[in-house]
Design an enzyme around this catalytic site. Structure first.
Site, PDB file in Angstrom:
ATOM      1  N   ARG A 103       0.829  -1.215   0.000  1.00  0.00           N
ATOM      2  CA  ARG A 103       0.000   0.000   0.000  1.00  0.00           C
ATOM      3  C   ARG A 103       0.866   1.269   0.000  1.00  0.00           C
ATOM      4  O   ARG A 103       0.519   2.261   0.658  1.00  0.00           O
ATOM      5  CB  ARG A 103      -0.983  -0.019   1.178  1.00  0.00           C
ATOM      6  CG  ARG A 103      -2.379   0.408   0.730  1.00  0.00           C
ATOM      7  CD  ARG A 103      -3.387   0.439   1.883  1.00  0.00           C
ATOM      8  NE  ARG A 103      -3.746  -0.870   2.375  1.00  0.00           N
ATOM      9  CZ  ARG A 103      -4.063  -1.157   3.640  1.00  0.00           C
ATOM     10  NH1 ARG A 103      -4.063  -0.227   4.560  1.00  0.00           N
ATOM     11  NH2 ARG A 103      -4.381  -2.380   3.973  1.00  0.00           N
ATOM     12  N   ARG A 159      -3.450   6.825   0.864  1.00  0.00           N
ATOM     13  CA  ARG A 159      -3.984   8.058   1.423  1.00  0.00           C
ATOM     14  C   ARG A 159      -3.001   8.828   2.294  1.00  0.00           C
ATOM     15  O   ARG A 159      -3.250   9.987   2.622  1.00  0.00           O
ATOM     16  CB  ARG A 159      -5.252   7.755   2.243  1.00  0.00           C
ATOM     17  CG  ARG A 159      -6.501   7.657   1.387  1.00  0.00           C
ATOM     18  CD  ARG A 159      -7.747   7.715   2.264  1.00  0.00           C
ATOM     19  NE  ARG A 159      -8.003   6.441   2.918  1.00  0.00           N
ATOM     20  CZ  ARG A 159      -8.755   6.292   4.006  1.00  0.00           C
ATOM     21  NH1 ARG A 159      -9.328   7.343   4.576  1.00  0.00           N
ATOM     22  NH2 ARG A 159      -8.941   5.090   4.539  1.00  0.00           N
ATOM     23  N   ARG A 175      -7.481  11.289  -5.824  1.00  0.00           N
ATOM     24  CA  ARG A 175      -8.722  10.663  -5.373  1.00  0.00           C
ATOM     25  C   ARG A 175      -9.892  11.660  -5.433  1.00  0.00           C
ATOM     26  O   ARG A 175     -10.992  11.328  -5.883  1.00  0.00           O
ATOM     27  CB  ARG A 175      -8.504  10.143  -3.954  1.00  0.00           C
ATOM     28  CG  ARG A 175      -9.707   9.745  -3.149  1.00  0.00           C
ATOM     29  CD  ARG A 175     -10.230   8.389  -3.511  1.00  0.00           C
ATOM     30  NE  ARG A 175     -11.370   8.052  -2.648  1.00  0.00           N
ATOM     31  CZ  ARG A 175     -12.531   8.685  -2.646  1.00  0.00           C
ATOM     32  NH1 ARG A 175     -12.727   9.691  -3.459  1.00  0.00           N
ATOM     33  NH2 ARG A 175     -13.500   8.307  -1.835  1.00  0.00           N
ATOM     34  N   ASP A 197      -7.795  -2.514  -6.953  1.00  0.00           N
ATOM     35  CA  ASP A 197      -8.466  -3.063  -5.782  1.00  0.00           C
ATOM     36  C   ASP A 197      -8.302  -4.577  -5.781  1.00  0.00           C
ATOM     37  O   ASP A 197      -8.187  -5.207  -6.831  1.00  0.00           O
ATOM     38  CB  ASP A 197      -9.945  -2.698  -5.775  1.00  0.00           C
ATOM     39  CG  ASP A 197     -10.570  -3.026  -4.431  1.00  0.00           C
ATOM     40  OD1 ASP A 197     -10.271  -2.304  -3.467  1.00  0.00           O
ATOM     41  OD2 ASP A 197     -11.312  -4.019  -4.336  1.00  0.00           O
ATOM     42  N   TYR A 223     -14.718 -12.300   1.016  1.00  0.00           N
ATOM     43  CA  TYR A 223     -15.532 -11.123   0.683  1.00  0.00           C
ATOM     44  C   TYR A 223     -16.757 -11.510  -0.143  1.00  0.00           C
ATOM     45  O   TYR A 223     -17.831 -10.931   0.015  1.00  0.00           O
ATOM     46  CB  TYR A 223     -14.707 -10.107  -0.095  1.00  0.00           C
ATOM     47  CG  TYR A 223     -13.628  -9.431   0.715  1.00  0.00           C
ATOM     48  CD1 TYR A 223     -13.937  -8.368   1.565  1.00  0.00           C
ATOM     49  CD2 TYR A 223     -12.302  -9.841   0.637  1.00  0.00           C
ATOM     50  CE1 TYR A 223     -12.953  -7.731   2.304  1.00  0.00           C
ATOM     51  CE2 TYR A 223     -11.303  -9.205   1.372  1.00  0.00           C
ATOM     52  CZ  TYR A 223     -11.630  -8.152   2.201  1.00  0.00           C
ATOM     53  OH  TYR A 223     -10.656  -7.529   2.937  1.00  0.00           O
TER      54      TYR A 223
END
Lengths: 378, 378
Positions: free
Chosen positions: A30, A34, A43, A80, A157
């Site tokens: 990652r 952010r 974003r 993703d 998921y």
């Protein structure tokens, strides 16, 4: 293909082959995220996380952002983990602060029977376009890593319809309907193999599978529902004997920049909580195993005994420490690997043991990356 | 004291001493909880979780509820893990769906300097009153377990001010200000020892320490910030040599109900993710070690080699399986322990590897408890 076939920095690929390097390569799970203000700007421009991930130009931009700031030895495709189930028709969406969700989770054997492997160059074309664009933009500066979630992690998921603390629904399906669960894992594994193969064909120079939730399984359930599918992927991606210990292969000699087109594309199997299963993973056929910080690299390297490269394993929370503390932790991890690897730093890719978080300080990332290179070059 | 000194069912205490039992005893972490409708009714009557935990009559009522339904071999005090930091002045409160929070978290060395061990019979009198009341109400049917959070786990909440995914703030404090962190852990350890001692004096017949977050630490940080404090507690509670292997002691012979007043009060150290540290924990001085489901009981028992009893270790999510699946999982765990313990079931307390969840089916709990007794009695 039109890309440069010469890598200016091939430390990462050399380490995955357990070849000599001038210093230990480093990238961070990652690393595009952010915690970087420029990421937050992209974003905001995209309007949503999914729009950003599904627009190749924006995915390319955020992939490259951390490389402009830090002396990282690899880029990783920004995407993703749930693109594949989304392409299988589950309807991926995000609610801010809640993580990913599926509109149509898989709940029954009938739901499973309806699943099929999506077409990579139509339904997942945006991912392949991003890979091609990033390769072009990288222009051989560092290798590009493609990735996928593991079958068990994707199934988690798909069955729960989103994240979960306990994964009770997917574990119940595995317990109560093992044949249906294996059917689900089978089609997901076919899709993952097609997905990784397509990313490789589009230009990914290494591949990583994230088994984020395999470590929530008991040993017997891990051996039944996660490990065999990881092994199937590793074998299918042909990441077996040719890459390991083959320092004499035509592609691997010398210190100068070298071509990589047509060479074996190494596969890394990362698993959070995979420490109890390392011996099986070392024999899976993968080139490298990524481990978290609950195992020492010394112990993991000793057990690997040269069978694979290792990637890891700093606790990401260490980035909340002071710069001096970060440096000390980096040195400890580097030395731990070396001590377990017969005194040699070969075969180690430095990384965190899990992904970075939004509130981390970019200056501490710079400290980490520089200390990995500085200390391991001695 | 006025309690009955005869236990009608002492299977649990016998197993903790590794003595012969007619069948394997079982209790479940969070056996008193929201999955029971009668618990939800008491909770509604109390108005808030904290009011329920701080009112001895209500704490007693919810402690006893699961024993009325299931053939459990121990009761565990219903209380919150954060009563001690609350009594140290941090201001515990709850927001529905968000877990516990502190109004005044510990953030600096100055905050730590202000902390002191609370008085157990004034500031935590409501806990001791609950213990006394539960003992009276149990009337010797099964033993009562008292408990505390571990120093590291309590420090996690005290520094973060609530739960956390990464525990970045508390880990940063440990990295950047290790002396302050050790001072915090020192005073918390003193408080935990006083708290467990007071529960024992009030009538608790066994004690458990929950090291819920020790497993989030790297091995080197675990050895520095969690393990030494667990060991200090175990030594201070005097749960060392007298209880282990002392089948010839005056208190431990025979199959008939026996007095327990004045006997050694056994201590269980439970740790989520403690598998990498079992060897150190087996030598900590505790009578039993509680493990989660990421390790097999066979492996843990083999490594323990008779040094301690073991408690665990079914994945709580297995309760989402069908009754038949629950039974199969129970049998597998029982056999796993026996296989690692030289063919004997002695020294095993059956439990989950973590607490129960609100959406679990009470009927499956009955299936689990009955299968433990039925299968292990053969």
């Amino acid at each position: 293909m039109e890309y440069s076939v010469h890598l200016k920095n091939d430390r990462f690929l050399r380490a995955l082959r357990r070849e000599p390097v001038d210093c230990t390569p480093v990238w961070l799970m990652r690393q595009a995220g952010r915690y970087l203000p420029e990421y937050r700007a992209t974003r905001a421009q995209a309007g949503s996380f999914l729009a950003m991930a599904m627009t190749p130009e924006l995915a390319c931009e955020v992939t490259l952002q951390p490389l402009r700031r830090f002396d990282l030895d690899a880029a990783i495709l920004f995407s993703d983990i749930l693109t594949v189930p989304n392409a299988m028709g589950l309807g991926l969406y995000f609610i801010d602060g809640e993580g990913p969700k599926f509109e149509r989770p898989v709940r029954s054997p009938a739901d499973i029977d309806r699943l099929a492997v999506p077409d990579m160059e139509t339904e997942l074309r945006y991912v392949m376009d991003a890979v091609r664009l990033i390769r072009r933009e990288l222009d051989g500066s560092v290798p590009l890593i493609g990735f996928s979630g593991s079958p068990w992690t994707l199934a988690c998921y798909m069955v729960e319809g989103g994240g979960s603390k306990e994964w009770g629904r997917v574990k119940a399906l595995a317990l109560n309907e093992p044949a249906a669960m294996h059917k689900l894992l089978g089609v997901v594994t076919d899709a993952v193999i097609a997905y990784l193969s397509a990313q490789r064909a589009a230009g990914a120079q290494a591949l990583q599978v994230f088994d984020t939730w395999g470590g929530t399984l008991s040993p017997s359930m891990y051996r039944e529902f996660s490990l065999p599918y990881l092994t199937r992927i590793a074998r299918a991606m042909d990441s077996g004997a040719p890459a390991r210990g083959s320092t004499g292969s035509p592609r691997t000699g010398g210190d100068s920049p070298r071509t990589d087109t047509g060479a074996h594309t190494p596969l890394i199997l990362f698993g959070k909580g995979n420490a109890p299963h390392l011996d099986a993973l070392f024999d899976s056929g993968a080139d490298a195993i990524g481990v978290d910080w609950t195992v020492t690299l010394e112990d993991a390297a000793r057990r690997a005994n040269g069978r694979v490269a290792l990637q890891g394993n700093l606790d990401p929370a260490m980035l909340y420490g002071s710069p001096d503390a970060v440096r000390a932790q980096v040195r400890m991890a580097l030395d731990s690997y070396r001590d377990g690897n017969g005194g040699s730093r070969e075969g180690h890719v430095f990384n965190l043991g899990h992904g970075m978080s939004p509130d981390m300080n970019p200056e501490h990332v710079a400290v980490l990356v520089d200390e990995v290179h500085r200390y391991s070059a001695r």
